[in-house]
Motif scaffolding. Sequence first.
Motif, mmCIF file in Angstrom:
data_model
loop_
_atom_site.group_PDB
_atom_site.id
_atom_site.type_symbol
_atom_site.label_atom_id
_atom_site.label_comp_id
_atom_site.label_asym_id
_atom_site.label_seq_id
_atom_site.Cartn_x
_atom_site.Cartn_y
_atom_site.Cartn_z
ATOM 1 N N HIS A 140 -1.960 -15.548 14.718
ATOM 2 C CA HIS A 140 -2.491 -14.237 14.364
ATOM 3 C C HIS A 140 -1.777 -13.708 13.121
ATOM 4 O O HIS A 140 -0.670 -14.153 12.780
ATOM 5 N N LEU A 141 -2.391 -12.754 12.471
ATOM 6 C CA LEU A 141 -1.768 -12.075 11.337
ATOM 7 C C LEU A 141 -1.125 -10.803 11.872
ATOM 8 O O LEU A 141 -1.816 -9.886 12.298
ATOM 9 N N VAL A 142 0.203 -10.765 11.888
ATOM 10 C CA VAL A 142 0.941 -9.672 12.527
ATOM 11 C C VAL A 142 1.479 -8.734 11.459
ATOM 12 O O VAL A 142 1.850 -9.156 10.358
ATOM 13 N N TRP A 143 1.551 -7.440 11.815
ATOM 14 C CA TRP A 143 2.010 -6.438 10.850
ATOM 15 C C TRP A 143 2.523 -5.202 11.578
ATOM 16 O O TRP A 143 2.294 -5.035 12.775
ATOM 17 N N GLN A 144 3.234 -4.367 10.837
ATOM 18 C CA GLN A 144 3.695 -3.070 11.333
ATOM 19 C C GLN A 144 3.208 -1.980 10.391
ATOM 20 O O GLN A 144 3.028 -2.217 9.191
ATOM 21 N N SER A 145 3.024 -0.789 10.962
ATOM 22 C CA SER A 145 2.442 0.283 10.157
ATOM 23 C C SER A 145 2.935 1.631 10.655
ATOM 24 O O SER A 145 3.402 1.772 11.789
ATOM 25 N N ARG A 146 2.825 2.610 9.785
ATOM 26 C CA ARG A 146 2.954 4.014 10.179
ATOM 27 C C ARG A 146 1.558 4.560 10.405
ATOM 28 O O ARG A 146 0.564 3.847 10.295
ATOM 29 N N ASP A 147 1.464 5.835 10.719
ATOM 30 C CA ASP A 147 0.164 6.467 10.934
ATOM 31 C C ASP A 147 -0.741 6.278 9.725
ATOM 32 O O ASP A 147 -0.274 6.096 8.592
ATOM 33 N N GLU A 148 -2.053 6.303 9.983
ATOM 34 C CA GLU A 148 -3.095 6.192 8.960
ATOM 35 C C GLU A 148 -3.149 4.799 8.333
ATOM 36 O O GLU A 148 -3.737 4.605 7.267
ATOM 37 N N GLY A 149 -2.503 3.827 8.978
ATOM 38 C CA GLY A 149 -2.587 2.468 8.465
ATOM 39 C C GLY A 149 -1.709 2.191 7.266
ATOM 40 O O GLY A 149 -2.009 1.266 6.494
ATOM 41 N N ARG A 150 -0.644 2.931 7.108
ATOM 42 C CA ARG A 150 0.268 2.694 5.988
ATOM 43 C C ARG A 150 1.300 1.658 6.423
ATOM 44 O O ARG A 150 2.268 1.970 7.096
ATOM 45 N N TRP A 151 1.068 0.413 5.993
ATOM 46 C CA TRP A 151 1.868 -0.712 6.453
ATOM 47 C C TRP A 151 3.305 -0.627 5.955
ATOM 48 O O TRP A 151 3.570 -0.240 4.813
ATOM 49 N N THR A 152 4.227 -1.052 6.850
ATOM 50 C CA THR A 152 5.644 -1.134 6.478
ATOM 51 C C THR A 152 6.157 -2.576 6.495
ATOM 52 O O THR A 152 7.259 -2.845 6.022
ATOM 53 N N TRP A 153 5.343 -3.478 7.060
ATOM 54 C CA TRP A 153 5.767 -4.895 7.132
ATOM 55 C C TRP A 153 4.542 -5.768 7.359
ATOM 56 O O TRP A 153 3.587 -5.359 8.033
ATOM 57 N N ALA A 154 4.562 -6.955 6.768
ATOM 58 C CA ALA A 154 3.474 -7.919 6.951
ATOM 59 C C ALA A 154 4.075 -9.293 7.204
ATOM 60 O O ALA A 154 5.075 -9.673 6.581
ATOM 61 N N SER A 155 3.497 -10.042 8.111
ATOM 62 C CA SER A 155 4.032 -11.361 8.474
ATOM 63 C C SER A 155 3.675 -12.402 7.414
ATOM 64 O O SER A 155 2.789 -12.205 6.582
ATOM 65 N N ALA A 156 4.356 -13.536 7.522
ATOM 66 C CA ALA A 156 4.092 -14.629 6.588
ATOM 67 C C ALA A 156 2.666 -15.150 6.737
ATOM 68 O O ALA A 156 2.051 -15.587 5.764
ATOM 69 N N GLN A 157 2.118 -15.088 7.975
ATOM 70 C CA GLN A 157 0.748 -15.556 8.183
ATOM 71 C C GLN A 157 -0.242 -14.725 7.374
ATOM 72 O O GLN A 157 -1.210 -15.261 6.826
ATOM 73 N N TRP A 158 -0.012 -13.404 7.350
ATOM 74 C CA TRP A 158 -0.899 -12.521 6.585
ATOM 75 C C TRP A 158 -0.851 -12.882 5.102
ATOM 76 O O TRP A 158 -1.877 -13.001 4.440
ATOM 77 N N ILE A 159 0.347 -13.044 4.583
ATOM 78 C CA ILE A 159 0.527 -13.331 3.159
ATOM 79 C C ILE A 159 -0.125 -14.661 2.809
ATOM 80 O O ILE A 159 -0.827 -14.785 1.797
ATOM 81 N N GLU A 160 0.083 -15.683 3.666
ATOM 82 C CA GLU A 160 -0.495 -16.995 3.399
ATOM 83 C C GLU A 160 -2.013 -16.958 3.492
ATOM 84 O O GLU A 160 -2.713 -17.570 2.677
ATOM 85 N N ALA A 161 -2.538 -16.238 4.495
ATOM 86 C CA ALA A 161 -3.988 -16.232 4.719
ATOM 87 C C ALA A 161 -4.732 -15.477 3.631
ATOM 88 O O ALA A 161 -5.782 -15.925 3.150
ATOM 89 N N THR A 162 -4.215 -14.317 3.240
ATOM 90 C CA THR A 162 -4.937 -13.458 2.298
ATOM 91 C C THR A 162 -4.551 -13.682 0.841
ATOM 92 O O THR A 162 -5.313 -13.319 -0.055
ATOM 93 N N GLY A 163 -3.365 -14.246 0.600
ATOM 94 C CA GLY A 163 -2.913 -14.417 -0.772
ATOM 95 C C GLY A 163 -2.294 -13.165 -1.359
ATOM 96 O O GLY A 163 -1.814 -13.183 -2.496
#
Length: 489
Positions: A181-204
């Motif tokens: 899975h593409l895992v991530w962390q966020s604050r309210d309103e979808g403001r991301w604070t962290w993204a996993s390596a899978q996300w970076i690899e999958a989306t570029g």
Amino acid sequence: MIDPDAWPAGDCDAARAIRAHDWAATALGPLDTWPEALKGAVGTILHAPIPMAIVWGEDSIQICNDAFDEKIGGDGRACVGRPASEVWADVWPTVAADVARVRAGESAVEREDVRLARRSGERTEETWWRCSFSSVPDARAPNGVGGVLFVAVEISDRVRAREDADRTGARLRALVENLPHLVWQSRDEGRWTWASAQWIEATGLSYEASLDLGWLAAVHPEDRERVREAWAEAGRTGRLEVSHRLLLADGRTRWFQTRAHASTPCAGGEREWVGSSSDIDEMRRLQDQQKLLLGELQHRVRNMLAIVRSIARRTGETAQDAADFGSHFEGRLNAFARTQAHVARDPRAGLDLEYLVAEELTACAAREGARVTIGGPKVQIKSKAAETLTLAIHELATNSVKFGALAGETGAVAVVWDVEREADPPLLRLTWRETGIAPDPRRPAREGFGTELLRRTLPYELDAAVRYEIGAESVLCEIVMPLNRRTLA
């Protein structure tokens, strides 16, 4: 009894050890020659509840209190009166530099996480300490620094807790990095604070580009507004769930299911969200295919019922009595059912023309051999066209068995076909020829269901041109039909 005039006063182990030690054999000399600065420093540490020691002179002779001897110890011998380099043999190479800095003029130096092996009999325990080194002034010493005051605070529990947290974090990272899975962390309103390596690899998208609302760049433009609306709703419910497409680094577009839950509010009242995006593209395609198949099934059921009604109606119009109706209706229905059974195995594959012809002749009690000839190139007929063509072959075969070439002993049937590929579209030319027919007075004089099927239904359903001739001793049926999207599988 302790001499009340003896120094240092007191009945603690460290005071007794100092009074009993042969100081004349050390660089410090007898107790009564010690400078007041040293005596004052020793008096300060003796009864302190935390480990403290004085390192004095060029030889770094150590004087410590009971807490130091008990909690830090050394190699099992008394810590008082020995060079610190012997007492702390394991760590002296590290702390010696700090002691030298204080002697050189720095007022204080502090070091975190000093690792010491605490020995108790045969048992050795690893401990960690925060150590501070400060100068003890002495006007007679070089740089005015006679010695160094060493204060140690044990932080073993904190270090172990941190190491446990690090190990737990490492396990969690390993778990996250191996999730599909593409895992991530966020604050309210979808403001991301962290993204996993899978996300970076999958989306570029880089890690930095994905933070805050930058991750939206990987969401399909047609889905971004819906994703924003889902985040707005999640702000009220504390739960996010939305399906959307992602633009992947390899140029593909795939469907993902994104889910997240809000944790307790953090600093500033905002909530922390932990979420994942799971690839559901195959599932979506299967669902779409299922809907398509369901629609096709409903269409085919309606079509089949319409065909059955038509067969029943037309058979009834030409039947002489109930028995005649039952016989013809059952045969035609069985021919239709045989086609459906084959089509049901693979609706998209169509039906092989040779199989279609051979099966109908066999079902009508005709056998390929000296009296039956079948042959032609391989042609796959689309299932809808095969239904109509099967009924036509069935009528020809039934009539042949009852009244034609296969009714007697001398007749023969030849079913051959060819494809005129130079035509546009290509044309299938199928010829049914019966020879050696014995005259039969029972042959119906009027046209029935079969004749109507050949002369009217085939041209209407398949755009076919039909030539159907019945002679005294022969039958010829020639069907010419285009091989196009309606007929060719």
